[in-house]
Design an enzyme around this catalytic site. Structure first.
Site, PDB file in Angstrom:
ATOM      1  N   HIS A 133       0.831  -1.206   0.000  1.00 30.92           N
ATOM      2  CA  HIS A 133       0.000   0.000   0.000  1.00 30.92           C
ATOM      3  C   HIS A 133       0.870   1.262   0.000  1.00 30.92           C
ATOM      4  CE1 HIS A 133      -3.158   2.864   0.856  1.00 30.92           C
ATOM      5  NE2 HIS A 133      -2.522   3.244   1.959  1.00 30.92           N
ATOM      6  N   ARG A 142       4.199  10.438  -5.520  1.00 36.51           N
ATOM      7  CA  ARG A 142       5.539  11.012  -5.430  1.00 36.51           C
ATOM      8  C   ARG A 142       6.409  10.499  -6.566  1.00 36.51           C
ATOM      9  NH1 ARG A 142       4.148  10.154  -0.041  1.00 36.51           N
ATOM     10  NH2 ARG A 142       5.165   8.133  -0.133  1.00 36.51           N
TER      11      ARG A 142
END
Ligand code: MN
Length: 415
Positions: A133, A142
């Site tokens: 996850h 990101r």
């Protein structure tokens, strides 16, 4: 171990389970019960009828609308109470089964009771302990090449959540509104969340810990864990994305989280222990642990449309945790923070390695780029108004005993 109660082979509530919950009926006020097959055992009735003698529980502990008084007595007494109930339900123990009028008083059909919030939760902490996850979220938001932040493999990362809005299964929740910034070139707007999500989690409920300033080691941790629940940590991804830097989730998470009504004790899960992943880099000494601290509990998530069509969108497992509960509790208290009886510490979204095992729509639809087709032909990127989300969890011991959690259900109402 066999019970004199007829238990369906696919029941979550075998004689080996005996979870605790709070139930009420049209005539009975909320009180402590245990589940067995399709029945609930009324512990207040057992006490009144004299079956709980020589145990450190008073009538008021069981004639109570939360499990907090029994949890407050600690691990040993709770273990004795569960063992007593289990023994009374064994086919080789005649005491209760031979007294039909007592059975009629102490055992009720589950279908005829209303399950209530099991615990008055003082504090709620949400971890972020599934590696897949954390990787998926890191890749989406990101840098795919550095998906995990530098601290992630050194500590079980967490934030302090909101206890007041944790609700029991069956409680509908309204779609939250807040600040959103759908166009990153434009200022934020106020409106209803468009990216409403579930998070497939499990949580554990604590016994009273140690005084402020003291720590709980990994070796001591399990003595302070009462049991586990299924946990849907609803998340508004658009609110979360705009607000979360620098202090973490706030309104994107605090509008509601749903828990299952039955608390399965850690003792009941003993037969489901499995080894955890190899932790590399090596963790600091306070996070080292002995033995098998992970649990094999199969998890499923269904989306149910307003018309009642159910589609299973995720099949995951509690064993996919990188950090286990011992490590989470040791980390939580290593600075001297105290835990109290009835605190809730949740796992974070539990995702496995393959796409079918992801624990949130954010991951399943990969941020909305891969819509999911439901059984009625409609599609979802996130959760629509009127949809219900149902999570189930169950483990099977080596002896073939099912240790299940029942389900946690929540429906999203239009804003
Ligand atoms: Mn969460």
């Amino acid at each position: 171990m066999k019970s004199w109660i007829d238990i369906a082979p696919d029941s979550d509530f075998s004689l080996a389970n005996i979870p605790f919950g709070i139930f009420k009926t049209e005539v009975n006020t909320a009180r402590v019960g245990c589940a067995i097959g399709d029945r609930v055992v009324d512990l207040k009735a057992l006490h009144v009828l004299g079956y709980l003698e020589n145990l450190p529980f008073e009538l008021a502990d069981l004639d109570c609308a939360s499990l907090n008084p029994i949890i407050a007595r600690g691990k040993g007494p709770c273990r004795e109470l569960r063992s007593r109930v289990q023994k009374l339900l064994r086919s080789d123990v005649p005491d209760l089964q031979r007294k039909e009028h007592h059975v009629a008083q102490a055992l009720l059909p589950l279908a005829e009771v209303t399950m209530c919030m099991p615990v008055e939760i003082g504090d709620y902490t949400d971890f972020y302990s599934s590696e897949q996850h954390a990787r998926n979220v890191g890749m989406m938001f990101r840098d795919p090449d550095n998906a995990l932040l530098p601290n992630w493999k050194h500590m079980p990362v967490a934030y302090h959540g909101r206890a007041s809005s944790v609700v029991v299964s069956g409680t509908p929740l309204r779609r939250p509104a807040g600040q959103l910034r759908p166009d990153p070139e434009q200022p934020p707007i106020y409106g209803a969340s468009r990216l409403l999500d579930f998070e497939l989690e499990m949580g554990f409920i604590t016994h009273p810990g140690k005084p402020l300033g003291e720590t709980i080691s990994t070796a001591e941790a399990e003595a302070f864990i009462f049991g586990l629940v299924l946990f849907n940590d609803w998340s508004a991804r658009d609110i979360q994305k705009w607000e979360y830097v620098p202090l973490g989730p706030f309104l994107g998470k605090n509008f509601g989280s749903s828990i299952s009504p039955w608390v399965v004790t850690l003792d009941a899960l003993n037969g489901l222990r499995v080894p955890g992943p190899n932790q590399d880099p090596k963790v600091l000494p306070y996070l080292e642990y002995e033995g098998n601290g992970h649990y094999n509990v199969a998890l499923e998530v269904d989306i149910v449309t307003p018309e009642g069509v159910a589609t299973t969108v995720s099949r995951s497992n509690l064993r996919h945790m990188y950090w286990n509960m011992q490590q989470q509790l040791a980390h939580h208290t290593v600075g001297g923070c105290n835990v109290r009886g009835g605190d809730l510490l949740a796992s974070g979204t539990i995702s496995g390695d393959d796409e079918g095992s992801y624990g949130s729509m954010l991951e399943i639809s990969w941020r909305g780029t891969k819509p999911v087709e439901l059984a009625d032909g409609s599609t979802r990127k996130f959760i629509a108004d009127g949809d219900s989300v149902v999570m189930r969890g169950c483990g099977v011991s080596a002896e073939g005993e099912r240790i299940g959690f029942g389900e946690v259900e929540g429906t999203i109402l239009a804003h």
